[in-house]
Design a protein around this motif. Structure first.
Motif, PDB file in Angstrom:
ATOM      1  N   GLY A 281       0.820  -1.208   0.000  1.00  0.00           N
ATOM      2  CA  GLY A 281       0.000   0.000   0.000  1.00  0.00           C
ATOM      3  C   GLY A 281       0.853   1.256   0.000  1.00  0.00           C
ATOM      4  N   HIS A 284       2.285   1.918  -3.411  1.00  0.00           N
ATOM      5  CA  HIS A 284       1.256   2.387  -4.335  1.00  0.00           C
ATOM      6  C   HIS A 284       0.651   3.719  -3.904  1.00  0.00           C
ATOM      7  CE1 HIS A 284       0.351  -1.865  -6.147  1.00  0.00           C
ATOM      8  NE2 HIS A 284       1.585  -1.450  -6.371  1.00  0.00           N
ATOM      9  N   SER A 316      -6.546  -7.648   1.685  1.00  0.00           N
ATOM     10  CA  SER A 316      -6.082  -6.322   1.282  1.00  0.00           C
ATOM     11  C   SER A 316      -4.816  -6.403   0.435  1.00  0.00           C
ATOM     12  CB  SER A 316      -5.837  -5.447   2.516  1.00  0.00           C
ATOM     13  OG  SER A 316      -4.954  -6.075   3.427  1.00  0.00           O
ATOM     14  N   GLU A 320      -4.777  -4.925  -3.409  1.00  0.00           N
ATOM     15  CA  GLU A 320      -3.829  -3.879  -3.791  1.00  0.00           C
ATOM     16  C   GLU A 320      -2.914  -4.370  -4.914  1.00  0.00           C
ATOM     17  OE1 GLU A 320      -2.646  -0.156  -3.937  1.00  0.00           O
ATOM     18  OE2 GLU A 320      -4.171  -0.825  -2.495  1.00  0.00           O
TER      19      GLU A 320
END
Length: 374
Positions: A281, A284, A316, A320
């Motif tokens: 995350g 990104h 998650s 992602e």
């Protein structure tokens, strides 16, 4: 017999295995004696596959040989691909995968030979072709042509390439490879047990793999990570997470991704996946799904004393990574195919028909009444 029965066979030892072991009190998982965290930090999916099948880590030549054979066997039979094209796009990916894996058995070039040598080759084909089938399923459902596998890429990187048509970054390919390692096996879980029961009848490896996929598809097993992500998407923003979970608990509804039949502490696989979810995350520039997950984890620990299992942070992380939500259980199956085939090989090596007893709780001595008198 009544005092021997336990719901869900909880705590009952039903098989002996050297493949993996779970220490629920200490939160440890080992494959053939090696700790899962050590494997996640140092190994690859191909190397761990060799370990699980053979009981030891490979030498360089052995690893290169297995990697080469997996790469050479990635393309499924044309007949199975034509079958995939004929399926309705509305079919759930796990249903399609289950049917396609079953069909692989029909086109097995060594059908009828049940020797270990041949079954190892079957295991290689199943592990190599399952990711290809999953990638094909995704693209065909979207009305796009499949991307052909690349033999120069490792299995994890090749799957991400087939899914998108673009070669993944080195970081993403490595992290996905680690996720596959974490999902390879987990002692006598429902799908592994199903594979052993089927194998114990002397049914073939494809039957066992098909039955295992069926068991994995349920929301209380491999379908859980899909349900987790659906929950995160419904929450939508970190600011809504705490209230959302507390409302679920007030209504006595299940929060997927928490608790485990064996672990009494945090699942060691969840710890690794949590770190990877956060790192991906951050790369990104979008940590929203990780942040929601962390809040949900805190509320569940505070309210129920429950820890996340492997399904929670894999959700998650996969999202992602760009994997469609309804494909999550299929990705689980890709990895677990190594474990299932290991259980098949182990069961075949020392087979005894698995035939437990049931505690009868129905009536007895019921007289038969002729249909005219009913």
């Amino acid at each position: 017999m009544a005092n021997q029965t336990r719901g869900g066979l909880e705590g009952i030892v039903a098989a002996r295995t050297a493949i993996s072991d779970v220490d629920g009190e200490r939160g440890e998982l080992i494959y053939q004696g090696l700790d899962i965290v050590d494997l996640a930090n140092n190994s690859t999916f191909e190397e761990t596959t060799y370990l699980v099948w053979n009981g030891r880590l490979p030498g360089r030549e052995e690893l290169d040989a297995l990697s080469r054979r997996l790469a050479e066997n990635r393309t499924p039979p044309d007949e199975v691909v034509r079958m995939l094209r004929s399926f309705p796009k509305s079919g759930a990916p796990m249903e399609v995968l289950r049917t396609a894996v079953s069909a692989l058995g029909i086109y097995d070039p060594e059908g009828g030979d049940d020797s270990r040598e041949v079954n190892v080759r079957r295991a290689i084909r199943l592990v190599a072709q399952t990711p290809t089938l999953v990638a094909y399923i995704r693209r065909l459902r979207e009305g796009r042509e499949p991307v052909e596998p690349r033999p120069d890429l490792p299995l994890a990187a090749n799957f991400l390439y087939m899914l998108t048509g673009e070669e993944p970054t080195e970081e993403s390919a490595h992290e996905f490879d680690v996720a596959l390692i974490l999902h390879i096996d987990h002692e006598l879980n429902a799908s592994a047990f199903a594979s052993r029961v089927i194998t114990s009848t002397r049914a073939d490896m494809y039957s066992a793999a098909t039955g295992a996929i069926g068991a994995l598809s349920g929301p209380l097993h491999g379908g859980a990570n899909q349900r987790v992500m659906e929950t995160l998407l419904e929450i939508g923003e970190p600011g809504r997470a705490e209230e959302y979970v507390r409302d679920l608990l007030k209504r006595k509804e299940r929060v997927m991704g928490f608790g485990h039949r064996v672990y009494k502490v945090m699942d060691p696989r969840a710890k690794v996946l949590k770190n990877m979810s956060r790192a991906l995350g951050e790369r990104h520039g979008n940590t929203k799904w990780y942040e929601i997950s962390e809040i949900v984890e805190e509320v569940m620990r505070e309210e129920k004393g429950l820890y996340p299992n492997v399904d929670f942070y894999s959700a998650s992380f996969y999202y992602e990574l760009g994997i469609p939500v309804d494909l999550f259980p299929c990705v689980f199956a890709m990895s677990r195919m190594t474990g299932w085939t290991a259980h098949v090989l182990e069961q075949q090596a020392d087979n005894r028909l698995i035939r437990p007893r049931a505690e009868y709780v129905g009536e007895r001595d019921v007289p038969y009444v002729p249909i005219e008198e009913r």
